[in-house]
Enzyme design. Structure first.
Site, PDB file in Angstrom:
ATOM      1  N   LYS A   1      -4.704  -7.398  17.979  1.00 20.22           N
ATOM      2  CA  LYS A   1      -4.350  -8.455  18.936  1.00 20.22           C
ATOM      3  C   LYS A   1      -4.574  -7.975  20.361  1.00 20.22           C
ATOM      4  CE  LYS A   1      -2.769 -11.288  15.837  1.00 20.22           C
ATOM      5  NZ  LYS A   1      -3.569 -12.434  15.474  1.00 20.22           N
TER       6      LYS A   1
ATOM      7  N   SER B   1      -8.750 -14.525  14.019  1.00 19.90           N
ATOM      8  CA  SER B   1      -7.900 -14.614  15.215  1.00 19.90           C
ATOM      9  C   SER B   1      -8.472 -13.934  16.449  1.00 19.90           C
ATOM     10  CB  SER B   1      -6.504 -14.052  14.925  1.00 19.90           C
ATOM     11  OG  SER B   1      -6.547 -12.652  14.774  1.00 19.90           O
TER      12      SER B   1
END
Length: 135
Positions: free
Chosen positions: A86, A49
């Protein structure tokens, strides 16, 4: 630490001996990579990701708890009991991936959310270190 001043490019076919010239620096990798030793921890990235910001599966990430998270920082957070790496969107309360295959995650009031630290560096090991093997 010895630093060999050789600009290497992809596709290089040969160069003079690295021992020909070098300079000695009075620093360690710890000093170069870690600004706040007492508030820094290492993690191992998992998944795809964050690959578009250069953090790949198996990379080591250096996370600093002393740094104040800012909009757009790469962070490590505890999100509903799971550690995630993230991009922090403070304006929209989102956790963003850097891979378009992953959707943004909204941080709701009812979520259990805490920022564990700011990712300040990532390191890719081209050979696995025996120190990083989980037993």
């Amino acid at each position: 630490m010895r630093v060999i001043p050789i600009p290497a490019q992809a596709g290089i076919t040969g160069f003079e001996s690295p021992a020909a010239e070098y300079c000695q620096l009075a620093m360690s990798l710890d000093e170069l990579l870690v600004e706040h030793p007492s508030s820094t921890f290492l993690g191992i990235a998992q998944g795809e990701s964050m690959q578009d910001v250069g953090i790949f599966d198996g990379d080591m990430i250096i996370v600093d708890r002393f740094e104040t998270p800012r909009h757009g920082d790469v962070i490590v957070a505890n999100f509903n009991g799971e550690f995630v790496c993230k991009i922090l969107d403070m304006h929209h309360r989102l956790l963003l991936s850097s891979n378009q295959r992953f959707h943004p995650v909204t941080i709701h009031e009812y979520d259990d959310f805490s920022i564990e630290g700011v990712v300040t560096r990532s390191i890719r090991c081209h050979r696995q270190s025996p120190l990083l093997v989980v037993k």
